[in-house]
Design a protein around this motif. Structure first.
Motif, short mmCIF file in Angstrom:
data_model
loop_
_atom_site.label_atom_id
_atom_site.label_comp_id
_atom_site.label_asym_id
_atom_site.label_seq_id
_atom_site.Cartn_x
_atom_site.Cartn_y
_atom_site.Cartn_z
N ARG A 1 3.27 -40.47 -44.32
CA ARG A 1 4.70 -40.88 -44.33
C ARG A 1 5.32 -39.99 -45.45
O ARG A 1 5.07 -39.82 -46.54
N PRO A 2 6.78 -39.89 -45.16
CA PRO A 2 7.60 -39.17 -46.08
C PRO A 2 7.90 -39.87 -46.88
O PRO A 2 8.04 -41.30 -46.64
N ILE A 3 8.70 -39.42 -48.07
CA ILE A 3 9.19 -40.47 -48.98
C ILE A 3 10.84 -40.80 -48.70
O ILE A 3 11.24 -40.15 -47.86
N ASP A 4 11.12 -41.97 -49.18
CA ASP A 4 12.44 -42.46 -48.76
C ASP A 4 13.46 -41.28 -49.12
O ASP A 4 13.56 -40.69 -50.14
N ASP A 5 14.39 -41.10 -48.10
CA ASP A 5 15.47 -40.08 -48.49
C ASP A 5 16.39 -40.23 -49.77
O ASP A 5 16.71 -39.52 -50.41
N VAL A 6 16.59 -41.46 -49.91
CA VAL A 6 17.24 -41.66 -51.18
C VAL A 6 16.55 -41.61 -52.38
O VAL A 6 17.14 -41.30 -53.38
N LEU A 7 15.27 -41.81 -52.31
CA LEU A 7 14.23 -41.50 -53.36
C LEU A 7 14.35 -40.32 -53.68
O LEU A 7 14.51 -39.63 -54.68
N ASN A 8 14.36 -39.39 -52.87
CA ASN A 8 14.57 -37.89 -52.73
C ASN A 8 15.61 -37.63 -53.54
O ASN A 8 15.58 -36.61 -54.36
N PHE A 9 16.61 -38.12 -53.01
CA PHE A 9 18.10 -37.84 -53.79
C PHE A 9 18.01 -38.03 -55.02
O PHE A 9 18.50 -37.12 -55.96
N HIS A 10 17.44 -39.28 -55.73
CA HIS A 10 17.51 -39.79 -57.05
C HIS A 10 16.57 -38.54 -57.67
O HIS A 10 16.89 -38.14 -58.95
N LEU A 11 15.23 -38.22 -57.33
CA LEU A 11 14.53 -37.49 -58.24
C LEU A 11 14.91 -35.97 -58.36
O LEU A 11 14.78 -35.47 -59.25
N THR A 12 15.70 -35.55 -57.36
CA THR A 12 16.11 -34.21 -57.24
C THR A 12 17.38 -33.93 -58.19
O THR A 12 17.63 -33.16 -58.61
N PHE A 13 18.40 -35.03 -57.82
CA PHE A 13 19.58 -35.34 -58.45
C PHE A 13 19.31 -35.21 -60.13
O PHE A 13 20.17 -34.88 -60.97
N GLY A 14 18.55 -36.03 -60.32
CA GLY A 14 18.22 -36.21 -61.94
C GLY A 14 17.95 -34.93 -62.59
O GLY A 14 18.16 -34.90 -63.54
N SER B 1 23.23 -33.63 -47.47
CA SER B 1 22.46 -33.62 -46.18
C SER B 1 20.99 -33.57 -46.79
O SER B 1 20.62 -33.23 -47.89
N PHE B 2 20.07 -33.94 -45.83
CA PHE B 2 18.39 -33.94 -46.05
C PHE B 2 17.89 -33.11 -45.14
O PHE B 2 17.38 -33.60 -44.29
N PRO B 3 17.92 -31.79 -45.31
CA PRO B 3 17.31 -30.75 -44.21
C PRO B 3 15.97 -30.96 -43.68
O PRO B 3 15.56 -30.75 -42.92
N ASN B 4 15.40 -31.41 -44.81
CA ASN B 4 13.73 -31.42 -44.63
C ASN B 4 13.06 -32.44 -45.33
O ASN B 4 13.54 -33.05 -46.36
N PRO B 5 11.93 -33.28 -44.58
CA PRO B 5 11.45 -34.54 -45.40
C PRO B 5 10.69 -33.91 -46.52
O PRO B 5 10.34 -32.83 -46.75
N VAL B 6 10.46 -34.88 -47.39
CA VAL B 6 9.69 -34.78 -48.67
C VAL B 6 8.61 -35.81 -48.76
O VAL B 6 8.54 -36.75 -48.22
N GLY C 1 10.45 -23.44 -51.32
CA GLY C 1 11.60 -22.98 -51.26
C GLY C 1 12.36 -23.38 -49.87
O GLY C 1 13.46 -22.95 -49.72
N ASP C 2 11.74 -24.73 -49.49
CA ASP C 2 12.55 -25.15 -48.34
C ASP C 2 13.58 -26.26 -48.67
O ASP C 2 13.12 -26.89 -49.72
N GLU C 3 14.69 -25.98 -48.33
CA GLU C 3 15.71 -27.04 -48.75
C GLU C 3 15.37 -28.44 -48.21
O GLU C 3 15.37 -28.65 -47.32
N VAL C 4 15.82 -29.16 -49.23
CA VAL C 4 15.48 -30.88 -48.94
C VAL C 4 16.84 -31.70 -49.45
O VAL C 4 16.50 -32.79 -49.04
N LEU C 5 17.47 -31.13 -50.01
CA LEU C 5 18.69 -31.81 -50.50
C LEU C 5 19.74 -30.76 -50.75
O LEU C 5 19.73 -29.69 -51.09
N ASN C 6 21.05 -31.15 -50.02
CA ASN C 6 22.28 -30.04 -50.52
C ASN C 6 23.43 -31.27 -50.63
O ASN C 6 23.64 -32.06 -49.50
N PHE C 7 24.24 -31.00 -51.52
CA PHE C 7 25.21 -31.96 -51.75
C PHE C 7 26.32 -31.56 -52.61
O PHE C 7 26.06 -30.51 -53.51
#
Length: 352
Positions: free
Chosen positions: A60-73, A93-98, A135-141
Motif C-alpha cells: 500500500r502507498p501512503i495517503d497522498d495528503v500525508l505525503n504532502f504534509h511530511l514533505t511540505f514540513g 501534483s503527486f507525480p509518483n506514489p510514496v 530523485g523521483d519527483e513525489v510532490l510539486n506545488f
C-alpha cells in the motif's frame, strides 16, 4: 555569527532564490498509523495491503495528503517560520506514489514577493519540489505565505506576483498500476467514475472536532515548527489570542470527511487551488460538502478523474450553506477552506 536560526523575514527573500531544505524524512508505519489517528481517514487503499495488492500494488502507498504534509514540513523553517498565515496553494501534483521506507526531501524557489500596504509584512510565493531517495519527483506545488517584515519602517517596494494555471494539467501517463479489481464491500463504496455527474453536490454528514492535542501532535509529526502553531505564549499576545491551526490539517480533515460519498476515490491526483478562508482553532468542529466540478475521462480504461470542490465549514453544518461566499464576494465567517482538487477513481469495469 549567530548559530541560532531565527527564520527568514520578508526582506531575506529574493526572486529566483533557491533553497535546499534540511531534514530529509524516512517515512515509517508509525507515521501512517498516527495520520489515521489524527484525521480518521478511511480510504481503503492506504489502510490494507490486501486491497492494495488487489488494485495492482506490491504494497500500500501512503495517503497522498500525508505525503504532502511530511514533505511540505521540510520547507517551514526556511519559508514560514515567521509566517502570519499560510494563504493558499496552486498547481499541486503527486507525480509518483510514496511508500513506507521511502525518504523524502524538498527544495524551493522564490517566484514572487509582494509587500503589504501596511508595511509590516509581505507575501512570499514559492515553487517547491519534493523527491524520494532515488530523485523521483513525489510532490510539486506552489504556495504563498504572509511573512513578518524585519524592518517595518522601510519599504522594500516589492510587488511581483506570479500567475498560476487555472488547474493542474492532466498527463497522458498516470503513475499508478493498472487497477485489477475493486472490492466494494472492502472499500465501503458502491460508486464508480460513471456514477458521478458534473454539478452534483455531496453533503457529507459527519463533523470532526479538532482538539488541541490533535493539531499539536499532528503538526509535530510533520515537523512543521511555524511559531503560530506551536507557541501559545506568543499567540496569546496577538489579536487571535491563541494558536492558529495549520491549514493542512483542515485539508486532511475535509478529505477524511469526504470519504462518505467518495469512498472509491482513493488517489489525490492534484490540488488545483486552495484558500484558507478563515482561521481554525482548537475546539472547532469541521463539516464539509463537495461539488463535482467536472468528470474527466482518460485514455486508460480502468480509471477516470473527478475535479472536485470541497468546502470546509467550522461549527456549522455544511448542508446549511448554499454558497461559501456572501453577496459582497467575501467568504462567510464560518467557511475555513475552499479546495479545488482532482481525484482518480476506478471505472465500473474494475468492480469485483
Amino acid at each position: 555569527m549567530s548559530k541560532i536560526n531565527m527564520g527568514n523575514f520578508f526582506e531575506d527573500f529574493s526572486i529566483g532564490q533557491k533553497i535546499i531544505h534540511p531534514l530529509p524524512r524516512t517515512i515509517s508505519e508509525g507515521d501512517v498509523s498516527l495520520y489515521i489517528a489524527f484525521t480518521g481517514s478511511r480510504f481503503a487503499l492506504h489502510s490494507s495491503d490486501v486491497i492494495a495488492n488487489e488494485m495492482g500494488y506490491d504494497k500500500r502507498p501512503i495517503d497522498d495528503v500525508l505525503n504532502f504534509h511530511l514533505t511540505f514540513g521540510k520547507s517551514v523553517q526556511d519559508i514560514s517560520l515567521n509566517a502570519i498565515a499560510n494563504l493558499g496553494y496552486a498547481e499541486i501534483s503527486f507525480p509518483n506514489p510514496v511508500y513506507t521506507g521511502n525518504t523524502v526531501s524538498m527544495t524551493s524557489t522564490v517566484i514572487g514577493l509582494k509587500e503589504n500596504s501596511n508595511g509590516k509584512s509581505g507575501v512570499v510565493y514559492v515553487h517547491s519540489i519534493g523527491v524520494n531517495q532515488n530523485g523521483d519527483e513525489v510532490l510539486n506545488f506552489k504556495r504563498w505565505v504572509m511573512v513578518h517584515k524585519k524592518d517595518k519602517e522601510t519599504s522594500t517596494g516589492m510587488n511581483e506576483v506570479p500567475t498560476f494555471a487555472e488547474s493542474t494539467p492532466i498527463t497522458e501517463e498516470i503513475n499508478i498500476p493498472v487497477v485489477k479489481c475493486v472490492d466494494t464491500d472492502a472499500t465501503g463504496g458502491k460508486f464508480f467514475f460513471e456514477d458521478y455527474v458534473k454539478g452534483e453536490r455531496l453533503n457529507h454528514p459527519e463533523g470532526i472536532t479538532i482538539d488541541d492535542s490533535d493539531h499539536t501532535l499532528a503538526t509535530k509529526l510533520y515537523q512543521n515548527n511555524a511559531k503560530v502553531h506551536f507557541n501559545d505564549h506568543m499567540m496569546k499576545s496577538t489579536p487571535m489570542g491563541e494558536r492558529l491551526m495549520y491549514g493542512g490539517i483542515v485539508i486532511s480533515i475535509a478529505r477524511a470527511i469526504s470519504f462518505n460519498g467518495l469512498q472509491n476515490a482513493q488517489w489525490m491526483y492534484a490540488i488545483n487551488s486552495g484558500a484558507h478562508a478563515n482561521p481554525t482553532y482548537a475546539g472547532d468542529t469541521i463539516y464539509a460538502y463537495t461539488e463535482v466540478l467536472d468528470t474527466i475521462d482518460h485514455k486508460r480504461d480502468d480509471i477516470g478523474l473527478l475535479r472536485l470542490r470541497t468546502i470546509a465549514v467550522k461549527n456549522q453544518k455544511s448542508s446549511e450553506i448554499e454558497n461559501p461566499k456572501g453577496e459582497d464576494g467575501k467568504y462567510l465567517k464560518n467557511v475555513v477552506l475552499d479546495l479545488d482538487y482532482t481525484v482518480i477513481i476506478p471505472k465500473k469495469k474494475t468492480q469485483k
